[in-house]
Design a protein around this motif. Structure first.
Motif, PDB file in Angstrom:
ATOM      1  N   GLY A 111       0.697  -1.189  -0.032  1.00 39.58           N
ATOM      2  CA  GLY A 111      -0.090   0.060  -0.008  1.00 39.58           C
ATOM      3  C   GLY A 111       0.732   0.904   0.275  1.00 39.58           C
ATOM      4  N   VAL A 112       1.666   1.259   0.674  1.00 41.42           N
ATOM      5  CA  VAL A 112       2.943   2.415   1.048  1.00 41.42           C
ATOM      6  C   VAL A 112       3.851   2.305  -0.175  1.00 41.42           C
ATOM      7  CG1 VAL A 112       4.215   3.526   2.385  1.00 41.42           C
ATOM      8  CG2 VAL A 112       2.361   2.732   3.332  1.00 41.42           C
ATOM      9  N   GLY A 113       4.439   1.052  -0.264  1.00 36.47           N
ATOM     10  CA  GLY A 113       5.592   1.186  -1.127  1.00 36.47           C
ATOM     11  C   GLY A 113       5.127   1.291  -2.856  1.00 36.47           C
ATOM     12  N   ILE A 114       3.695   1.101  -3.294  1.00 32.58           N
ATOM     13  CA  ILE A 114       3.483   1.483  -4.685  1.00 32.58           C
ATOM     14  C   ILE A 114       2.841   2.604  -4.569  1.00 32.58           C
ATOM     15  CG2 ILE A 114       1.915   0.576  -6.327  1.00 32.58           C
ATOM     16  CD1 ILE A 114       2.222  -2.226  -5.256  1.00 32.58           C
ATOM     17  N   GLY A 115       2.124   3.159  -3.600  1.00 34.23           N
ATOM     18  CA  GLY A 115       1.154   4.182  -3.599  1.00 34.23           C
ATOM     19  C   GLY A 115       2.270   5.801  -3.673  1.00 34.23           C
ATOM     20  N   VAL A 116       3.477   5.420  -3.112  1.00 32.47           N
ATOM     21  CA  VAL A 116       4.223   6.644  -3.445  1.00 32.47           C
ATOM     22  C   VAL A 116       4.398   7.087  -4.691  1.00 32.47           C
ATOM     23  CG1 VAL A 116       6.390   5.473  -3.826  1.00 32.47           C
ATOM     24  CG2 VAL A 116       6.645   7.387  -2.747  1.00 32.47           C
ATOM     25  N   ILE A 117       4.313   6.449  -5.846  1.00 34.49           N
ATOM     26  CA  ILE A 117       4.084   7.062  -7.254  1.00 34.49           C
ATOM     27  C   ILE A 117       3.127   8.000  -7.287  1.00 34.49           C
ATOM     28  CG2 ILE A 117       3.941   6.496  -9.617  1.00 34.49           C
ATOM     29  CD1 ILE A 117       5.267   3.772  -9.066  1.00 34.49           C
ATOM     30  N   GLY A 118       2.010   7.971  -6.730  1.00 34.90           N
ATOM     31  CA  GLY A 118       0.915   9.012  -6.966  1.00 34.90           C
ATOM     32  C   GLY A 118       0.848   9.873  -5.785  1.00 34.90           C
ATOM     33  N   GLN A 119       2.017  10.168  -5.244  1.00 39.71           N
ATOM     34  CA  GLN A 119       1.944  11.239  -4.220  1.00 39.71           C
ATOM     35  C   GLN A 119       2.417  12.675  -4.751  1.00 39.71           C
ATOM     36  OE1 GLN A 119       1.658  10.781  -0.240  1.00 39.71           O
ATOM     37  NE2 GLN A 119       0.557   9.199  -1.365  1.00 39.71           N
ATOM     38  N   PRO A 120       1.177  13.591  -4.602  1.00 39.56           N
ATOM     39  CA  PRO A 120       1.422  14.956  -5.311  1.00 39.56           C
ATOM     40  C   PRO A 120       2.753  15.756  -4.894  1.00 39.56           C
ATOM     41  CG  PRO A 120      -0.752  14.519  -4.653  1.00 39.56           C
ATOM     42  CD  PRO A 120      -0.125  13.535  -3.975  1.00 39.56           C
ATOM     43  N   ALA A 171      -2.919   5.989   9.031  1.00 39.42           N
ATOM     44  CA  ALA A 171      -3.069   7.051   8.576  1.00 39.42           C
ATOM     45  C   ALA A 171      -2.432   7.259   7.159  1.00 39.42           C
ATOM     46  CB  ALA A 171      -3.096   8.282   9.400  1.00 39.42           C
ATOM     47  N   THR A 172      -1.087   6.851   7.354  1.00 42.50           N
ATOM     48  CA  THR A 172       0.062   7.028   6.165  1.00 42.50           C
ATOM     49  C   THR A 172      -0.517   6.036   5.162  1.00 42.50           C
ATOM     50  OG1 THR A 172       1.752   7.775   7.648  1.00 42.50           O
ATOM     51  CG2 THR A 172       2.421   6.802   5.427  1.00 42.50           C
ATOM     52  N   ALA A 173      -0.779   4.952   5.550  1.00 42.83           N
ATOM     53  CA  ALA A 173      -1.118   3.992   4.540  1.00 42.83           C
ATOM     54  C   ALA A 173      -2.484   4.239   3.872  1.00 42.83           C
ATOM     55  CB  ALA A 173      -1.347   2.448   5.195  1.00 42.83           C
ATOM     56  N   PHE A 174      -3.096   4.772   4.543  1.00 35.12           N
ATOM     57  CA  PHE A 174      -4.406   5.302   4.133  1.00 35.12           C
ATOM     58  C   PHE A 174      -4.447   6.242   2.916  1.00 35.12           C
ATOM     59  CE2 PHE A 174      -7.525   9.063   4.123  1.00 35.12           C
ATOM     60  CZ  PHE A 174      -8.551   8.704   3.844  1.00 35.12           C
ATOM     61  N   PHE A 175      -3.379   7.507   2.836  1.00 35.55           N
ATOM     62  CA  PHE A 175      -3.348   8.375   2.105  1.00 35.55           C
ATOM     63  C   PHE A 175      -2.677   7.950   0.833  1.00 35.55           C
ATOM     64  CE2 PHE A 175      -1.344  12.119   0.411  1.00 35.55           C
ATOM     65  CZ  PHE A 175      -2.215  12.908  -0.018  1.00 35.55           C
ATOM     66  N   PHE A 176      -1.490   6.925   1.226  1.00 30.50           N
ATOM     67  CA  PHE A 176      -0.853   6.544   0.041  1.00 30.50           C
ATOM     68  C   PHE A 176      -1.617   5.653  -0.875  1.00 30.50           C
ATOM     69  CE2 PHE A 176       2.745   8.249   2.057  1.00 30.50           C
ATOM     70  CZ  PHE A 176       3.907   7.991   1.539  1.00 30.50           C
ATOM     71  N   SER A 177      -2.559   4.793  -0.153  1.00 24.42           N
ATOM     72  CA  SER A 177      -3.370   3.981  -0.733  1.00 24.42           C
ATOM     73  C   SER A 177      -4.546   4.528  -1.945  1.00 24.42           C
ATOM     74  CB  SER A 177      -4.018   2.980  -0.172  1.00 24.42           C
ATOM     75  OG  SER A 177      -5.021   2.042  -0.745  1.00 24.42           O
ATOM     76  N   LEU A 178      -4.921   5.738  -1.144  1.00 23.03           N
ATOM     77  CA  LEU A 178      -5.965   6.403  -1.778  1.00 23.03           C
ATOM     78  C   LEU A 178      -5.371   7.142  -2.920  1.00 23.03           C
ATOM     79  CD1 LEU A 178      -8.909   7.516  -1.623  1.00 23.03           C
ATOM     80  CD2 LEU A 178      -8.184   9.524  -0.565  1.00 23.03           C
ATOM     81  N   CYS A 179      -4.211   7.938  -2.724  1.00 19.59           N
ATOM     82  CA  CYS A 179      -3.584   8.373  -3.951  1.00 19.59           C
ATOM     83  C   CYS A 179      -3.063   7.551  -5.147  1.00 19.59           C
ATOM     84  CB  CYS A 179      -2.228   9.372  -3.311  1.00 19.59           C
ATOM     85  SG  CYS A 179      -2.956  10.711  -2.738  1.00 19.59           S
ATOM     86  N   GLY A 180      -2.600   6.343  -4.783  1.00 15.84           N
ATOM     87  CA  GLY A 180      -2.186   5.399  -5.927  1.00 15.84           C
ATOM     88  C   GLY A 180      -3.125   4.801  -6.561  1.00 15.84           C
TER      89      GLY A 180
END
Length: 526
Positions: free
Chosen positions: A254-263, A414-423
């Motif tokens: 969730g965090v490792g992949i979602g980082v790509i979509g972090q604005p 909360a960190t995983a939540f935001f990374f996942s949503l953005c990803g």
């Protein structure tokens, strides 16, 4: 206390100086939003790394490692592979070139101009404006918990004070102020984290002895964790168990992949002037990630040895279940006062570097993406910088309210939540914007909406970590999750991202492509 006052004064003085330097060198909107696209690669690397790795990694995921063990070190591997190498090489180079070609100043603006859609830009900005304060609050909770433990200051007071300090230099210094201070803060983080890693392993008798001692604590793992699949602090959870699904899909993927979509990270690529500078940033960023997250996760797991030796209890028992207090209590208990003071300054640096980037992103989302481009339909206004600062003030109040109502042990979640949503929301449209000329406005719009809605509904009704806290599933259906094992442990991004990707391709093939002139302009440097 003398050490703390001295270190803090020196740190804040340097931070104020770099913030002032950013203010002095900010004369245009481009300077305020993108640092004039002339950032040095080392500054970019440290700024990117310290924005990516914050107190959520050190406090939240460090505490989570104390609970689940060395299984979280796989997140460091993904942090480097996906968050650095793939992000820089596959996405970063084309982002820099296309951002310059389209004169995009924010991540939503890049998507909006590539797909000729003010709706995409405005909606993306709105997602950031509404949900990023949750992640921002999580980071501030991390540093505030340490201040609470170390100084005995009430959590709410520490939270409010640190929030205001961070906001000041972001409001006036723009992205240059953010990058200068983040680079300085990144140096502090690396030095102190290397120190805590070496000292922890030394006290444990070296890596072999430390890991062996940790393995011997397996019999003390609580029964409820054993029932979920916990097999020991030096082992992965049992394959297919609820804990395995949670650690793999949420904490790691969730965090490792979602980082790509972090604005707040994507915009960093648009601050460099050439691919050469971007290439030079890669090794510095990778080492930064290794020396911060790698050490934080290892130390988190090893705290069990020290707490058991001192109190006859595991780490999570010593803090009465609040894992966000494990790392603060470990440093406060087993280190001399001067080191604890230095570590507190390190957490200040980690929190400030990440929060400053997020406040800046929140401000630009309101001013550039929602106000100027979406509401005023692209009409440029001289007050953009002023509105950005108003947006930052708005984000401060949002973060304050959210941070004071979030429950305990929430930093990593909360960190995983935001990374996942953005990803799930952004990655397909972002990827195809850079590589597929046939991607259409309708495809991007539908993909973004589907990724966002599927991810959000999964969090509200299925994924038990969020649905239990939010309570909507229990209100409507009388249960914390509408699905059983393993679905209630699978991260929303694992489900929503493939849906978003497939929807993008199918709808794009069925709808009219973007104008030829826009495509020529977007890809002219690629």
């Amino acid at each position: 206390m003398v050490y703390l006052v001295t270190f803090t004064i020196l740190y804040l003085a340097a931070t104020i100086y770099f913030g002032y330097l950013g203010y002095r060198r900010t004369t245009t909107v481009s300077d305020y939003l993108l640092a004039g696209r002339q950032v040095h690669p080392l500054v970019m690397a440290l700024g990117y790394g310290s924005t990516y790795i914050s107190t959520s990694a050190v406090i939240g995921f460090g505490g989570t490692s104390a609970l689940y063990g060395f299984s979280l070190t796989w997140l460091t591997f993904l942090n480097i592979l996906v968050g650095v190498w793939i992000a820089f090489v596959v996405f970063g180079k084309r982002t820099r070139k296309m951002g310059k070609a389209l004169d995009a100043h924010t991540f939503p603006e890049l998507l909006g101009r590539r797909y000729e859609s003010r709706f995409i830009q405005g909606f993306s900005g709105l997602v950031i404006l509404i949900f990023m304060p949750v992640y921002t609050a999580a980071i501030l909770i991390g540093i505030s918990r340490f201040i609470e433990v170390y100084l005995g200051i009430p959590f709410a007071t520490a939270f409010l004070g640190f929030l205001l300090i961070t906001a000041c230099y972001v409001i006036w210094g723009g992205l240059k102020g953010v990058l200068y201070t983040s680079a300085f803060q990144g140096v502090i983080m690396v030095v102190v984290m290397v120190g805590i890693g070496i000292s922890t392993y030394t006290a444990a008798g070296g890596p072999a002895s430390g890991h062996q001692a940790l393995s011997e604590l397996t019999s003390l793992i609580p029964d409820h964790l054993r029932g979920l699949g916990h097999r020991g602090f030096t082992s992965m959870p049992a394959g297919g168990s609820p804990l395995w699904w949670y650690v793999i899909t949420t904490m790691i993927m969730g965090v490792g992949i979602g980082v790509i979509g972090q604005p707040q990270l994507v915009v960093r690529f648009m601050t460099l002037k050439s691919d050469r500078e971007l290439n030079r940033s890669i090794p510095f960023t990778a080492l930064f990630i290794l020396f911060t997250t790698g050490i934080a996760f290892a130390v988190g797991a090893l705290t069990n040895i020290f707490f058991f030796g001192a109190y006859g209890q595991l780490s999570v028992q010593a803090v009465h279940g609040n894992i966000d207090k494990i790392i603060p209590l470990y440093v406060d208990t087993f280190y001399p006062r001067w080191f604890a003071a230095a570590f507190l300054v390190t957490l200040m640096a980690a929190a400030m570097s990440a929060n400053s980037a997020q406040f800046h992103t929140l401000g630009t989302s309101l001013s550039r993406d929602i106000f100027e481009q979406a509401l005023l339909k692209g009409k440029s206004v001289a007050e953009t910088t002023i509105v950005t600062r108003i947006g930052i003030v708005f984000s401060i109040f949002s973060t304050l309210l959210i941070g004071l109502v979030l429950p305990e042990s929430v930093v990593a979640i909360a960190t995983a939540f935001f990374f996942s949503l953005c990803g799930a929301t952004f990655i397909p449209s972002y990827l195809f914007a850079l590589y597929w000329r046939r991607g259409t406005r309708s495809g991007a719009t539908t993909s973004i909406l589907c990724g966002f809605l599927v991810s959000l509904l999964w969090m509200l009704l299925v994924h038990e970590e969020e649905s239990k806290v939010i309570g909507l599933s229990r209100l409507l259906f009388g249960t914390d999750s509408v699905a059983g094992h393993p679905w209630n442990m699978i991260d929303p991004q694992i489900v929503a991202l493939p849906v978003s990707l497939v929807v993008f391709v199918v709808v794009s093939l069925l709808t009219a492509p973007v104008k030829t002139e826009t495509l020529k302009n977007a890809f002219r440097h690629i």
